[in-house]
Design a protein around this motif. Structure first.
Motif, PDB file in Angstrom:
ATOM      1  N   UNK A  97       0.856  -1.174   0.000  1.00 31.49           N
ATOM      2  CA  UNK A  97       0.000   0.000   0.000  1.00 31.49           C
ATOM      3  C   UNK A  97       0.896   1.228   0.000  1.00 31.49           C
ATOM      4  N   UNK A  98       1.042   1.907  -1.165  1.00 21.23           N
ATOM      5  CA  UNK A  98       1.952   3.044  -1.230  1.00 21.23           C
ATOM      6  C   UNK A  98       1.518   4.212  -0.340  1.00 21.23           C
ATOM      7  N   UNK A  99       0.245   4.289  -0.034  1.00 22.30           N
ATOM      8  CA  UNK A  99      -0.259   5.379   0.793  1.00 22.30           C
ATOM      9  C   UNK A  99       0.160   5.218   2.253  1.00 22.30           C
ATOM     10  N   UNK A 100       0.094   3.981   2.769  1.00 21.31           N
ATOM     11  CA  UNK A 100       0.427   3.751   4.173  1.00 21.31           C
ATOM     12  C   UNK A 100       1.823   3.171   4.355  1.00 21.31           C
ATOM     13  N   UNK A 101       2.393   2.626   3.275  1.00 18.97           N
ATOM     14  CA  UNK A 101       3.692   1.974   3.373  1.00 18.97           C
ATOM     15  C   UNK A 101       3.611   0.561   3.920  1.00 18.97           C
ATOM     16  N   UNK A 102       2.391   0.078   4.168  1.00 21.63           N
ATOM     17  CA  UNK A 102       2.228  -1.270   4.729  1.00 21.63           C
ATOM     18  C   UNK A 102       2.449  -2.325   3.646  1.00 21.63           C
ATOM     19  N   UNK A 103       3.306  -3.304   3.963  1.00 18.91           N
ATOM     20  CA  UNK A 103       3.568  -4.436   3.080  1.00 18.91           C
ATOM     21  C   UNK A 103       3.216  -5.720   3.810  1.00 18.91           C
TER      22      UNK A 103
END
Length: 137
Positions: free
Chosen positions: A101-107
């Motif tokens: 998720x590029x918005x939150x940085x969650x991978x």
């Protein structure tokens, strides 16, 4: 978990990306596993073809396929890979598919697997392609 994923990605290359669409979902609104496996197999096959400079390959096996987390509509699936082993007619690649998720940085890791492809000759039988192959060129 992000540090672990980033560590694993350090020596891998981005192979392909897909945006999960509503048509890719199963009854419970998760990405259909068969769709994910298809994306991985197709993307990694093209990656391997480019790396070894040979296109007549077939998938022999996908080892240790474990679905670690679901993906849902709107998730970006990124598939990373690297070549890990050569046989006489086969090449094994490692793949890691993640949601990013590029918005939150969650991978989140979705699947990590080893995939073995076999090189076929004109007769449709395995050929010892790697006898004279130099992976550094």
């Amino acid at each position: 978990m992000v540090d672990t994923i980033q560590n694993k990605l350090r020596d891998m290359e981005l192979v392909t990306q897909h945006l999960v669409q509503p048509d890719d979902l199963n009854y419970h609104n998760n990405l259909f596993g068969g769709k994910m496996l298809s994306w991985i197999d197709e993307g990694m096959a093209m990656y391997v073809m480019n790396k070894i400079r040979y296109t007549n390959i077939v998938t022999m096996s996908m080892d240790n396929v474990v679905f670690r987390s679901p993906a849902r509509a709107g998730d970006i699936i990124q598939i990373y890979g690297k070549l890990v082993k050569y046989g006489k007619s086969s090449v094994t690649s490692r793949t890691l598919a993640i949601t990013n998720n590029p918005q939150t940085g969650k991978m989140s890791a979705v699947i990590e697997s080893d995939i073995t492809y076999v090189c076929l000759g004109e007769n449709g039988k395995p050929t010892a392609y790697f006898r004279n192959f130099n992976p550094t060129t």
